[in-house]
Design a protein around this motif. Structure first.
Motif, PDB file in Angstrom:
ATOM      1  N   ARG A  71       8.967  18.217  81.577  1.00 26.59           N
ATOM      2  CA  ARG A  71       8.636  18.025  83.001  1.00 26.59           C
ATOM      3  C   ARG A  71       9.666  17.131  83.674  1.00 26.59           C
ATOM      4  N   ALA A  72      10.074  16.050  82.996  1.00 32.44           N
ATOM      5  CA  ALA A  72      11.059  15.129  83.568  1.00 32.44           C
ATOM      6  C   ALA A  72      12.397  15.832  83.774  1.00 32.44           C
ATOM      7  N   LEU A  73      12.810  16.644  82.816  1.00 31.06           N
ATOM      8  CA  LEU A  73      14.061  17.388  82.952  1.00 31.06           C
ATOM      9  C   LEU A  73      13.974  18.385  84.101  1.00 31.06           C
ATOM     10  N   ARG A  74      12.853  19.083  84.196  1.00 34.80           N
ATOM     11  CA  ARG A  74      12.668  20.045  85.281  1.00 34.80           C
ATOM     12  C   ARG A  74      12.719  19.340  86.640  1.00 34.80           C
ATOM     13  N   ASP A  75      12.072  18.172  86.739  1.00 32.13           N
ATOM     14  CA  ASP A  75      12.102  17.405  87.989  1.00 32.13           C
ATOM     15  C   ASP A  75      13.519  16.960  88.315  1.00 32.13           C
ATOM     16  N   TRP A  76      14.255  16.478  87.313  1.00 27.93           N
ATOM     17  CA  TRP A  76      15.629  16.029  87.528  1.00 27.93           C
ATOM     18  C   TRP A  76      16.502  17.196  87.972  1.00 27.93           C
ATOM     19  N   GLN A  77      16.337  18.362  87.326  1.00 28.92           N
ATOM     20  CA  GLN A  77      17.126  19.534  87.697  1.00 28.92           C
ATOM     21  C   GLN A  77      16.835  19.963  89.127  1.00 28.92           C
ATOM     22  N   THR A  78      15.570  19.910  89.528  1.00 33.16           N
ATOM     23  CA  THR A  78      15.199  20.271  90.897  1.00 33.16           C
ATOM     24  C   THR A  78      15.842  19.317  91.890  1.00 33.16           C
ATOM     25  N   LEU A  79      15.763  18.015  91.602  1.00 31.25           N
ATOM     26  CA  LEU A  79      16.369  17.016  92.479  1.00 31.25           C
ATOM     27  C   LEU A  79      17.882  17.193  92.528  1.00 31.25           C
ATOM     28  N   HIS A  80      18.502  17.402  91.411  1.00 32.26           N
ATOM     29  CA  HIS A  80      19.951  17.556  91.341  1.00 32.26           C
ATOM     30  C   HIS A  80      20.399  18.819  92.069  1.00 32.26           C
ATOM     31  N   ALA A  81      19.634  19.883  91.937  1.00 29.73           N
ATOM     32  CA  ALA A  81      19.995  21.139  92.598  1.00 29.73           C
ATOM     33  C   ALA A  81      19.969  20.988  94.116  1.00 29.73           C
ATOM     34  N   ARG A  82      19.075  20.167  94.622  1.00 30.23           N
ATOM     35  CA  ARG A  82      18.993  19.947  96.076  1.00 30.23           C
ATOM     36  C   ARG A  82      20.188  19.151  96.579  1.00 30.23           C
ATOM     37  N   GLU A  83      20.715  18.252  95.757  1.00 33.99           N
ATOM     38  CA  GLU A  83      21.811  17.372  96.170  1.00 33.99           C
ATOM     39  C   GLU A  83      23.181  18.023  96.023  1.00 33.99           C
TER      40      GLU A  83
END
Length: 91
Positions: A71-83
């Motif tokens: 879940r933490a990796l998925r959240d980080w990937q989502t945040l990173h993809a937006r930036e």
């Protein structure tokens, strides 16, 4: 996601049955001409069942930790993809 077992088998999977501590503790053996000390067998069964229960607990905890990390990796990937800026180069 918690794993649910039905009769020692992971529910909804084709994985083999798991031996439960209860099954180890309550296993009966047929008597033979040259038998063994029933007390020693029961003591050994108890030790094996306790270790099995501990292993089941460890697997459950590691599975929960694995789910948390996913879940933490998925959240980080989502945040990173937006930036990230769209790639305008060759690659």
């Amino acid at each position: 996601m918690a794993q649910v077992y039905r009769g020692g088998r992971l529910y909804g999977s084709d994985l083999p049955d798991r031996l439960t501590p209860h099954e180890v503790r309550n296993r009966e053996f047929s008597p033979r001409r040259r038998g063994v000390d029933v007390g020693e067998v029961r003591e050994f069964q108890s030790e094996v069942a306790d270790e099995l229960a501990d292993l089941h607990r460890q697997v459950r905890l590691l599975s929960q930790e694995n789910d948390r990390l996913k879940r933490a990796l998925r959240d980080w990937q989502t945040l990173h993809a937006r930036e990230c800026r769209p790639n305008r180069g060759h690659w």
